[in-house]
Write an enzyme that holds these catalytic residues in place. Structure first.
Site, PDB file in Angstrom:
ATOM      1  N   PHE A  11      -9.385  25.039  27.132  1.00  0.00           N
ATOM      2  CA  PHE A  11     -11.049  25.029  26.589  1.00  0.00           C
ATOM      3  C   PHE A  11     -11.106  26.323  25.614  1.00  0.00           C
ATOM      4  N   LYS A  34       1.935  25.757  28.207  1.00  0.00           N
ATOM      5  CA  LYS A  34       2.878  25.284  29.172  1.00  0.00           C
ATOM      6  C   LYS A  34       2.170  23.846  29.684  1.00  0.00           C
ATOM      7  N   LEU A  35       0.970  23.570  29.068  1.00  0.00           N
ATOM      8  CA  LEU A  35       0.452  22.311  29.617  1.00  0.00           C
ATOM      9  C   LEU A  35       0.562  22.237  31.275  1.00  0.00           C
ATOM     10  N   ILE A  60       4.464  31.098  28.985  1.00  0.00           N
ATOM     11  CA  ILE A  60       4.523  32.645  28.580  1.00  0.00           C
ATOM     12  C   ILE A  60       5.647  33.451  29.291  1.00  0.00           C
ATOM     13  N   THR A 125     -12.074  39.053  30.716  1.00  0.00           N
ATOM     14  CA  THR A 125     -13.227  38.353  31.131  1.00  0.00           C
ATOM     15  C   THR A 125     -14.038  39.535  31.944  1.00  0.00           C
ATOM     16  N   ASP A 126     -15.368  39.279  31.814  1.00  0.00           N
ATOM     17  CA  ASP A 126     -16.361  40.449  32.590  1.00  0.00           C
ATOM     18  C   ASP A 126     -15.995  40.471  33.853  1.00  0.00           C
ATOM     19  N   GLU A 127     -15.288  39.340  34.630  1.00  0.00           N
ATOM     20  CA  GLU A 127     -15.070  39.317  36.107  1.00  0.00           C
ATOM     21  C   GLU A 127     -14.301  40.624  36.447  1.00  0.00           C
ATOM     22  N   TYR A 153      -8.204  35.967  41.127  1.00  0.00           N
ATOM     23  CA  TYR A 153      -8.325  35.615  39.568  1.00  0.00           C
ATOM     24  C   TYR A 153      -8.509  36.957  38.941  1.00  0.00           C
ATOM     25  N   LYS A 157      -6.290  39.462  36.497  1.00  0.00           N
ATOM     26  CA  LYS A 157      -6.904  39.598  34.872  1.00  0.00           C
ATOM     27  C   LYS A 157      -7.044  41.204  34.789  1.00  0.00           C
ATOM     28  N   ASN A 182     -19.174  34.307  30.933  1.00  0.00           N
ATOM     29  CA  ASN A 182     -18.837  32.761  31.079  1.00  0.00           C
ATOM     30  C   ASN A 182     -19.269  31.969  29.780  1.00  0.00           C
ATOM     31  N   ASN A 183     -18.183  31.217  29.399  1.00  0.00           N
ATOM     32  CA  ASN A 183     -18.469  30.235  28.396  1.00  0.00           C
ATOM     33  C   ASN A 183     -18.907  28.820  28.558  1.00  0.00           C
ATOM     34  N   LEU A 193     -18.340  25.123  36.640  1.00  0.00           N
ATOM     35  CA  LEU A 193     -19.601  24.579  36.769  1.00  0.00           C
ATOM     36  C   LEU A 193     -20.482  23.363  35.830  1.00  0.00           C
ATOM     37  N   PRO A 208     -22.594  19.631  43.804  1.00  0.00           N
ATOM     38  CA  PRO A 208     -22.176  20.767  44.854  1.00  0.00           C
ATOM     39  C   PRO A 208     -22.352  22.024  44.206  1.00  0.00           C
TER      40      PRO A 208
HETATM   41  P1  NAD Z   1      -8.285  27.057  30.643  1.00  0.00           P
HETATM   42  O1  NAD Z   1      -7.862  27.052  31.999  1.00  0.00           O
HETATM   43  O2  NAD Z   1      -9.273  25.911  30.145  1.00  0.00           O
HETATM   44  O3  NAD Z   1      -7.007  27.084  29.830  1.00  0.00           O
HETATM   45  C1  NAD Z   1      -5.938  27.778  29.997  1.00  0.00           C
HETATM   46  C2  NAD Z   1      -4.719  27.369  29.224  1.00  0.00           C
HETATM   47  O4  NAD Z   1      -3.813  28.141  29.440  1.00  0.00           O
HETATM   48  C3  NAD Z   1      -4.081  25.956  29.519  1.00  0.00           C
HETATM   49  O5  NAD Z   1      -4.092  25.095  28.036  1.00  0.00           O
HETATM   50  C4  NAD Z   1      -3.070  25.864  30.229  1.00  0.00           C
HETATM   51  O6  NAD Z   1      -2.229  24.966  30.274  1.00  0.00           O
HETATM   52  C5  NAD Z   1      -2.378  27.376  29.542  1.00  0.00           C
HETATM   53  N1  NAD Z   1      -1.649  28.166  30.521  1.00  0.00           N
HETATM   54  C6  NAD Z   1      -1.584  28.305  31.736  1.00  0.00           C
HETATM   55  N2  NAD Z   1      -0.511  28.905  32.183  1.00  0.00           N
HETATM   56  C7  NAD Z   1       0.319  28.932  31.287  1.00  0.00           C
HETATM   57  C8  NAD Z   1       1.498  29.868  30.980  1.00  0.00           C
HETATM   58  N3  NAD Z   1       2.246  30.291  32.131  1.00  0.00           N
HETATM   59  N4  NAD Z   1       2.072  29.552  29.740  1.00  0.00           N
HETATM   60  C9  NAD Z   1       1.468  29.108  28.581  1.00  0.00           C
HETATM   61  N5  NAD Z   1       0.254  28.512  28.948  1.00  0.00           N
HETATM   62  C10 NAD Z   1      -0.359  28.385  30.063  1.00  0.00           C
HETATM   63  O7  NAD Z   1      -8.843  28.425  30.269  1.00  0.00           O
HETATM   64  P2  NAD Z   1     -10.110  28.913  29.469  1.00  0.00           P
HETATM   65  O8  NAD Z   1     -11.338  28.827  30.201  1.00  0.00           O
HETATM   66  O9  NAD Z   1      -9.990  28.441  28.133  1.00  0.00           O
HETATM   67  O10 NAD Z   1      -9.811  30.451  29.279  1.00  0.00           O
HETATM   68  C11 NAD Z   1      -8.953  31.103  28.348  1.00  0.00           C
HETATM   69  C12 NAD Z   1      -8.938  32.590  28.674  1.00  0.00           C
HETATM   70  O11 NAD Z   1     -10.006  33.205  28.430  1.00  0.00           O
HETATM   71  C13 NAD Z   1      -8.387  33.068  30.126  1.00  0.00           C
HETATM   72  O12 NAD Z   1      -7.520  34.080  29.712  1.00  0.00           O
HETATM   73  C14 NAD Z   1      -9.691  33.264  30.866  1.00  0.00           C
HETATM   74  O13 NAD Z   1      -9.226  34.482  31.693  1.00  0.00           O
HETATM   75  C15 NAD Z   1     -10.583  33.949  29.592  1.00  0.00           C
HETATM   76  N6  NAD Z   1     -12.092  33.720  29.820  1.00  0.00           N
HETATM   77  C16 NAD Z   1     -12.585  32.503  30.051  1.00  0.00           C
HETATM   78  C17 NAD Z   1     -13.875  32.450  30.244  1.00  0.00           C
HETATM   79  C18 NAD Z   1     -14.624  31.240  30.637  1.00  0.00           C
HETATM   80  O14 NAD Z   1     -15.748  31.196  30.859  1.00  0.00           O
HETATM   81  N7  NAD Z   1     -13.842  29.969  30.929  1.00  0.00           N
HETATM   82  C19 NAD Z   1     -14.466  33.682  30.117  1.00  0.00           C
HETATM   83  C20 NAD Z   1     -13.947  34.866  29.801  1.00  0.00           C
HETATM   84  C21 NAD Z   1     -12.557  35.011  29.590  1.00  0.00           C
HETATM   85  O1  TDX Z   2     -18.680  23.321  41.849  1.00  0.00           O
HETATM   86  C1  TDX Z   2     -19.167  24.419  41.855  1.00  0.00           C
HETATM   87  N1  TDX Z   2     -20.320  24.781  42.343  1.00  0.00           N
HETATM   88  C2  TDX Z   2     -21.068  26.083  41.974  1.00  0.00           C
HETATM   89  O2  TDX Z   2     -22.044  26.327  42.603  1.00  0.00           O
HETATM   90  C3  TDX Z   2     -18.432  25.253  40.809  1.00  0.00           C
HETATM   91  C4  TDX Z   2     -17.366  24.742  40.319  1.00  0.00           C
HETATM   92  C5  TDX Z   2     -19.048  26.570  40.700  1.00  0.00           C
HETATM   93  N2  TDX Z   2     -20.185  26.981  41.165  1.00  0.00           N
HETATM   94  C6  TDX Z   2     -20.733  28.336  41.316  1.00  0.00           C
HETATM   95  C7  TDX Z   2     -19.623  29.432  41.284  1.00  0.00           C
HETATM   96  C8  TDX Z   2     -20.414  30.481  40.285  1.00  0.00           C
HETATM   97  O3  TDX Z   2     -21.194  31.275  40.836  1.00  0.00           O
HETATM   98  O4  TDX Z   2     -20.909  28.274  39.642  1.00  0.00           O
HETATM   99  C9  TDX Z   2     -20.836  29.624  39.063  1.00  0.00           C
HETATM  100  C10 TDX Z   2     -19.781  29.404  37.988  1.00  0.00           C
HETATM  101  O5  TDX Z   2     -18.605  28.995  38.575  1.00  0.00           O
HETATM  102  P1  TDX Z   2     -17.487  28.602  37.520  1.00  0.00           P
HETATM  103  O6  TDX Z   2     -17.716  27.624  36.542  1.00  0.00           O
HETATM  104  O7  TDX Z   2     -16.293  28.586  38.501  1.00  0.00           O
HETATM  105  O8  TDX Z   2     -16.955  30.035  36.827  1.00  0.00           O
HETATM  106  P2  TDX Z   2     -16.974  31.635  37.295  1.00  0.00           P
HETATM  107  O9  TDX Z   2     -16.376  31.639  38.741  1.00  0.00           O
HETATM  108  O10 TDX Z   2     -18.121  32.265  37.004  1.00  0.00           O
HETATM  109  O11 TDX Z   2     -15.608  32.093  36.278  1.00  0.00           O
HETATM  110  C11 TDX Z   2     -15.718  31.625  34.871  1.00  0.00           C
HETATM  111  O12 TDX Z   2     -16.288  32.746  34.012  1.00  0.00           O
HETATM  112  C12 TDX Z   2     -15.547  33.945  33.864  1.00  0.00           C
HETATM  113  C13 TDX Z   2     -14.511  31.248  34.466  1.00  0.00           C
HETATM  114  O13 TDX Z   2     -14.010  30.352  35.126  1.00  0.00           O
HETATM  115  C14 TDX Z   2     -13.570  32.392  34.410  1.00  0.00           C
HETATM  116  O14 TDX Z   2     -12.229  31.909  33.840  1.00  0.00           O
HETATM  117  C15 TDX Z   2     -14.144  33.456  33.456  1.00  0.00           C
HETATM  118  O15 TDX Z   2     -13.160  34.721  33.540  1.00  0.00           O
END
Ligand code: NAD
Ligand code: TDX
Length: 339
Positions: A11, A34-35, A60, A125-127, A153, A157, A182-183, A193, A208
């Site tokens: 993403f 790694k896909l 990686i 991440t903020d988590e 998770y 991190k 969260n993005n 979500l 859900p």
């Molecule tokens: P994502 O799950 O959408 O994508 C992760 C990607 O990493 C995938 O393309 C997957 O194939 C690849 N990958 C996984 N394991 C691998 C490995 N061993 N080697 C090479 N590639 C590998 O994740 P995202 O939501 O795009 O998040 C990207 C980064 O940002 C993560 O490090 C996550 O912790 C961080 N982050 C995400 C959010 C969020 O809201 N999504 C917020 C803050 C930080």
């Molecule tokens: O089906 C659902 N129902 C629901 O209530 C899902 C998937 C989530 N939730 C809730 C859980 C969380 O309170 O919604 C909130 C957001 O959930 P997620 O989308 O799973 O995100 P979160 O757990 O907040 O983590 C995300 O933000 C920080 C990313 O997945 C992480 O990679 C990032 O580091």
């Protein structure tokens, strides 16, 4: 400038690649991914023919493969997005989170040490700060907030962040870390979500919501996260952590109701289900440092970003329907199987 982007078929990494190729058309971007189930090569279709872009299918954690690619490409900067990213999956099966998020990070940094690098940037991440109580809205995560994780998770991190700082102090590796909230936006995998609720609404499926749905997340449009990382890798100070967030806190239930309204679906689709184990209550980032030191500000307001995002899922049904059906996993074989 040659930039390695790991996890670029996911993403945020894919959005970052699009952003960087637009902002810096003369940069070379090499995507290592790694896909896994979360990586989707078709996402990168728009840049596959760009002469400044290269895709390499690589884990990686594969030390030999990673070192060989560094030997060949000699990157100036590495931006590490690659991770197992879904909290619920980490609760079911932590092992792969430790492997990719911790050992993968160490492997990349070992290669950086051997071949030299201008900057290693860790996308965190903020988590890692754990959560805040709902009844103290005046509290925010700053860069000084102690690490205090809840899920496998976030623990993985946080462990990676500690390793990154250890490589800075011990080996002098030029590192930076960003911790973003969260993005949301295009190409968000429909297990998270917002895209899950959009996809379910469009399929008239139950929505859900975990527990009461009163947990708060601080949402940022993905392009604003990309612009923050672009700034940090160019102007950020080595050895520093930067929090990234846009002061946009919302309760889950309000997000889901908003999606129903935008898609003209009844709120009766909302189903309260068993809560997530160890569910963090509230995330809220204080972005003062990146604003004051680097001049970063988010551009997209949530009201506009969520409309744009919903429209993207309406316009790109093929992308997420393939994922929901599992067909996207055949794409790599189709594209590369016979090459
Ligand atoms: P994502 O799950 O959408 O994508 C992760 C990607 O990493 C995938 O393309 C997957 O194939 C690849 N990958 C996984 N394991 C691998 C490995 N061993 N080697 C090479 N590639 C590998 O994740 P995202 O939501 O795009 O998040 C990207 C980064 O940002 C993560 O490090 C996550 O912790 C961080 N982050 C995400 C959010 C969020 O809201 N999504 C917020 C803050 C930080
Ligand atoms: O089906 C659902 N129902 C629901 O209530 C899902 C998937 C989530 N939730 C809730 C859980 C969380 O309170 O919604 C909130 C957001 O959930 P997620 O989308 O799973 O995100 P979160 O757990 O907040 O983590 C995300 O933000 C920080 C990313 O997945 C992480 O990679 C990032 O580091």
């Amino acid at each position: 400038m040659n930039i390695f982007v790991t996890g670029g078929a996911g993403f945020i990494g894919s959005n970052f690649i699009f952003y960087m190729l637009k902002q810096h058309p003369d940069y070379r971007i090499v995507c290592l991914d790694k896909l896994t189930y979360a990586g989707n090569l078709s996402t990168l279709k728009p840049v596959m023919d760009n002469k400044n872009f290269r895709f390499v299918k690589l884990d990686i954690c594969d030390r030999e493969g990673v070192f060989a690619l560094f030997e060949e490409e000699h990157p100036d900067i590495v931006v590490n997005f690659a991770a197992e990213s879904h909290v619920d999956r980490s609760i079911e099966d932590p092992g792969v989170f430790l492997q990719t998020n911790i050992f993968g990070t160490a492997t990349l940094m070992d290669a950086c040490r051997k071949y030299g690098i201008k900057r290693y940037h860790q996308v965190s991440t903020d988590e890692v700060y754990g959560d805040l109580p709902l009844d103290k809205p005046e509290l925010f995560f700053t860069e000084e907030t102690p690490l205090h994780t809840s899920s496998p998770y976030s623990a993985s991190k946080a462990a990676a962040d500690l390793l990154v700082m250890a490589y800075y102090r011990t080996y002098g590796l030029p590192v930076t870390i960003s911790r973003c909230s969260n993005n949301y936006g295009p190409y968000h995998f429909p297990e998270k979500l917002i895209p899950l609720m959009i996809a379910n609404c469009l399929n008239d499926k139950a929505l859900p919501v975990y527990g009461e749905g009163i947990n708060v997340r601080d949402w940022l449009y993905v392009e604003d996260h990309c612009s923050a990382i672009d700034l940090i890798i160019h102007k950020g100070k080595v050895g520093e952590v930067y929090n990234v967030g846009g002061h946009n806190e919302m309760r889950n239930i309000d997000i889901v109701k908003l999606i129903c309204k935008e898609l003209d679906k009844p709120e009766s689709l909302i189903t309260h289900v068993t809560d997530r184990k160890g569910h963090d209550m509230r995330y809220a980032i204080d972005p003062t440092k990146i604003h004051d030191e680097l001049g970063w500000l988010p551009k997209t307001k949530f009201a506009d970003g969520i409309k744009k995002t919903i429209q993207w899922y309406l316009d790109n049904r093929d992308w997420w329907e393939e994922i929901v059906s599992g067909d996207y996993r055949n794409y790599y074989e189709k594209m590369y199987g016979k090459r």
